[in-house]
Design a protein around this motif. Structure first.
Motif, PDB file in Angstrom:
ATOM      1  N   LYS A 236       5.573   4.405 -84.895  1.00 37.26           N
ATOM      2  CA  LYS A 236       4.621   4.318 -85.998  1.00 37.26           C
ATOM      3  C   LYS A 236       3.405   5.170 -85.664  1.00 37.26           C
ATOM      4  O   LYS A 236       2.983   5.196 -84.510  1.00 37.26           O
ATOM      5  CB  LYS A 236       4.164   2.857 -86.171  1.00 37.26           C
ATOM      6  CG  LYS A 236       5.301   1.887 -86.432  1.00 37.26           C
ATOM      7  CD  LYS A 236       5.025   0.468 -85.920  1.00 37.26           C
ATOM      8  CE  LYS A 236       5.459   0.292 -84.492  1.00 37.26           C
ATOM      9  NZ  LYS A 236       5.546  -1.091 -84.015  1.00 37.26           N
ATOM     10  N   GLN A 372      -2.244  -1.938 -76.513  1.00 37.84           N
ATOM     11  CA  GLN A 372      -1.208  -1.270 -77.303  1.00 37.84           C
ATOM     12  C   GLN A 372      -1.804  -0.024 -77.954  1.00 37.84           C
ATOM     13  O   GLN A 372      -3.022   0.084 -78.072  1.00 37.84           O
ATOM     14  CB  GLN A 372      -0.780  -2.152 -78.482  1.00 37.84           C
ATOM     15  CG  GLN A 372      -0.364  -3.540 -78.170  1.00 37.84           C
ATOM     16  CD  GLN A 372      -0.009  -4.277 -79.456  1.00 37.84           C
ATOM     17  OE1 GLN A 372      -0.814  -4.374 -80.381  1.00 37.84           O
ATOM     18  NE2 GLN A 372       1.202  -4.816 -79.516  1.00 37.84           N
ATOM     19  N   GLU A 374      -1.959   0.408 -80.951  1.00 38.42           N
ATOM     20  CA  GLU A 374      -2.734  -0.089 -82.092  1.00 38.42           C
ATOM     21  C   GLU A 374      -4.140  -0.543 -81.694  1.00 38.42           C
ATOM     22  O   GLU A 374      -5.059  -0.491 -82.498  1.00 38.42           O
ATOM     23  CB  GLU A 374      -2.006  -1.276 -82.743  1.00 38.42           C
ATOM     24  CG  GLU A 374      -0.726  -0.901 -83.484  1.00 38.42           C
ATOM     25  CD  GLU A 374       0.514  -0.854 -82.582  1.00 38.42           C
ATOM     26  OE1 GLU A 374       0.353  -0.816 -81.347  1.00 38.42           O
ATOM     27  OE2 GLU A 374       1.638  -0.832 -83.127  1.00 38.42           O
ATOM     28  N   ARG A 473       8.189  -9.183 -75.716  1.00 33.58           N
ATOM     29  CA  ARG A 473       8.007  -8.750 -77.095  1.00 33.58           C
ATOM     30  C   ARG A 473       8.746  -9.753 -77.972  1.00 33.58           C
ATOM     31  O   ARG A 473       9.834 -10.214 -77.584  1.00 33.58           O
ATOM     32  CB  ARG A 473       8.620  -7.371 -77.290  1.00 33.58           C
ATOM     33  CG  ARG A 473       7.905  -6.307 -76.527  1.00 33.58           C
ATOM     34  CD  ARG A 473       8.796  -5.087 -76.453  1.00 33.58           C
ATOM     35  NE  ARG A 473       8.135  -4.058 -75.683  1.00 33.58           N
ATOM     36  CZ  ARG A 473       7.299  -3.162 -76.221  1.00 33.58           C
ATOM     37  NH1 ARG A 473       7.072  -3.167 -77.515  1.00 33.58           N
ATOM     38  NH2 ARG A 473       6.718  -2.267 -75.464  1.00 33.58           N
TER      39      ARG A 473
HETATM   40 MG    MG Z   1       4.348  -1.853 -80.235  1.00 29.80          MG
END
Ligand code: MG
Ligand code: ATP
Length: 592
Positions: A236, A372, A374, A473
């Motif tokens: 992403k 992360q 993000e 995760r």
């Molecule tokens: Mg990730």
């Protein structure tokens, strides 16, 4: 369930640390920290015209007392070395910004980088930020398709690369990238002809002026576009803004304990977020000397660099540590690392054995931290002055509120406040380096939030002392006979066995248990796979984990499949085991 190492503790004696730590008292630092005050620690653009990462990283030092201090020491593959002072880096990045300007490149245009760790890469990142472009560094080892996907998602207007990489990977894509207006290349061989459709970066830089006045930059102007590692699926494109520099600066001080005279080495490639946030921005904003090694991992070379370059703070990754562990601690113990005082690691859980191996090899524990793409910067960390619980990723940074949550049916979350309860790790939104979108995937972005909380997709638990423990995760967690099992815990149990170099653990569907735990194990040199060792390993981990959690099956493998950023690709182990489609493998390290 208590992992075997939860009770062990590495105590810190603050008065024995070689320099007074920036964060001496965790609770006090948390209580007094405010992001607006952290922002005021930066200079801002002259005349109050905003906040720009490149100004904070180079120009303000170039105009001040650090002008002649070495900002970047580049170590070439061939043994050569180039030093850039802050004034020098400011001038080179100014030249690059002027090159973009002369080509008609506009504010907000996307500048992609596809190169190894060469000096021009650093000039280009900083220069493009000065020109208020959005920078997207790609990993040079990507093949043509991953390059194409990222450049088309990102609508790349400019690409900086080398002649060889262009010929091998980009020229055939050119027609499919109509938005790509300029390709600036660095020659791999002196005097070689330029590929058709490219411009000579060296000549352009040479002709450009070494001064550039950064235009007004809003803190929320986009600055960086980073693609995630693709460990769980298709990568992403996370968008970050100039204001992220406030977090880079604050976390450099708090989590990596930066001090002005530090020589800092971040071993991550700028193709990954760590290699940009901490491999470029954070150390420069602090005015440190940054080491950049062009070569790939090599244990002996790395020990040499740590010693010879007098590295004082070293930021690396679990895979690298595990590879060094494979060779034993003797290599390190035979050398001196006179200035090394702080070691940190990120990217994957750091097995307790790796934390304590640091003590054996360097006389220093390795400080795990978690974040992360993000989050843009370190969110949870083991701090220089804080006792370490090996296997834990530490505590949230000052300014960061973390929680463990369960998603509820109405799209909200329920907070899990009890110690020891596993839940999804969530962060209260609002820190400066938080991503502002997944490029072209608005819905996916919105799904990451529930009210005030950003949901990370990672499961963790917090102990009674407030330390966070990574469980796995969400996609990798195994459900076996009513137990939730995090692969990391099982992998760490294997790592404690002297024959094991690495382990990857998955859940394999089972009609009775739902899933059974299956382990893939790579051995250290000098150990051969065989039935006796398999039985020995099974008994060893069963003793540590209990029968409910211990794997039922073990396969020996030469190496585990990993992303190029060094993370174990458990989804690929699983797909191969089950004969399912392998999914997006754009970030797979070749040979695995
Ligand atoms: Mg990730
Ligand atoms: P994708 O989201 O595309 O699957 P990715 O999550 O691997 O890729 P990154 O942003 O590079 O991409 O990695 C962040 C993730 O890495 C975290 O969400 C976590 O799962 C893992 N991670 C990072 N640091 C640690 C750590 N110290 N301990 C455990 N896991 C970590």
């Amino acid at each position: 369930m208590t992992p075997p190492d939860e009770d062990s503790l590495i105590r810190k004696d603050v008065s024995a640390l070689p320099v007074p730590p920036n964060l001496a008292d965790y609770e006090q630092a948390r209580a007094s920290f405010r992001w607006p005050a952290a922002a005021r620690a930066l200079s801002g653009l002259p005349g109050g015209s905003g906040l720009n990462i490149a100004h904070e990283a180079v120009d303000r030092h170039a105009q001040g007392a650090r002008a002649t201090h070495v900002a970047l020491r580049w170590l070439g593959k061939d043994g050569s070395q180039r030093d850039f002072s802050y004034a020098g880096l400011a001038a080179w990045s100014a030249r690059f910004a002027n090159v973009l300007d002369a080509l008609g490149v506009q504010r907000g245009d996307r500048v992609f980088l596809l190169a190894g760790r060469i000096p021009e890469l650093y000039m280009a990142v900083l220069g493009a930020l000065k020109h208020r472009c959005v920078v997207s560094p790609l990993f040079a080892a990507f093949g043509p398709e991953p390059i194409f996907t990222r450049m088309s998602i990102g609508a790349a207007a400019v690409l900086v690369t080398t002649t060889g990489l262009y010929r091998r990977k980009v020229s055939a894509l050119r027609e499919r990238l109509p938005q790509l207006r300029h390709v600036l290349v660095v020659r791999e061989e002196a005097g070689e002809p330029l590929p058709v459709g490219t411009l000579d970066l060296a000549a352009l830089l040479e002709d450009a002026a070494p001064q550039y006045r950064i235009g007004p930059t809003r803190p929320d102007d986009p600055a960086l576009l980073h693609f995630t590692s693709g460990t769980t699926g298709k990568p992403k494109g996370a968008i970050h803004v100039h204001e992220a520099v406030v977090a880079h600066h604050a976390t450099g001080a708090l989590a990596l304990d930066f001090h002005p005279e530090d020589v800092f080495w971040c071993t991550a490639d700028p193709g990954w977020v760590t290699g940009t946030s901490y491999g470029i921005v954070a150390p420069l904003v602090h005015g440190l000397t940054l080491i950049v090694d062009e070569a790939d991992f090599d244990a002996e070379r790395w020990y040499d660099i740590l010693g010879r370059e007098a590295v004082s703070v070293w930021y690396t990754a679990p895979t690298a540590v595990r590879m060094m562990m494979k060779g034993g601690a003797a290599s390190a113990r035979n050398r001196t690392f006179a200035r090394l005082r702080f070691i940190a690691s990120v990217g994957e859980p750091l097995n307790p054995q790796a934390v304590t191996w640091g003590l054996e090899a360097f006389g220093l524990p390795i400080h795990d931290n978690w974040w992360q793409t993000e989050t843009g910067g370190i969110m949870i960390a083991n701090f220089a002055a804080m006792d370490i619980r090996p296997g834990s990723m530490g505590k949230p940074l000052p300014g960061i509120e973390a929680a463990l949550v369960r998603r509820t049916a109405d799209g909200g979350v329920a907070l899990l406040a009890e110690p020891g309860v596993e839940g999804e790790l969530a962060l209260r939104r609002g820190w400066p380096s938080m991503f502002r979108g997944y490029l072209g995937e608005e819905e996916r972005y919105l799904k990451c939030f529930a009210g005030e909380w950003y949901l990370t997709g990672d499961l963790a638990r917090r102990d009674a002392e407030g330390y966070y423990w990574f469980v796995g995760r969400a996609d990798d967690v195994i459900k076996s006979s009513g137990h939730l099992i995090g692969p990391f815990e099982v992998e760490s149990a294997f790592m404690a066995h002297p024959a094991v170099a690495e382990a990857g653990v998955i859940g394999k569907p089972d009609p009775v248990a739902g899933e059974i735990v299956k382990a893939f194990v790579a051995l250290k040199p000098g150990h051969a796979p065989g039935e006796a060792l398999r039985r020995d390993l099974l008994a060893f981990v069963r003793k540590r984990l209990g029968t409910a959690v211990a794997p039922k099956e073990i396969d020996f493998v030469a190496a585990l499949p990993k992303t190029r950023s060094g993370k174990i690709l458990r989804r690929l182990l699983k797909a191969r085991e089950l004969g399912l489609p392998e999914g997006d493998l754009s970030t797979l390290e070749p040979g695995a």
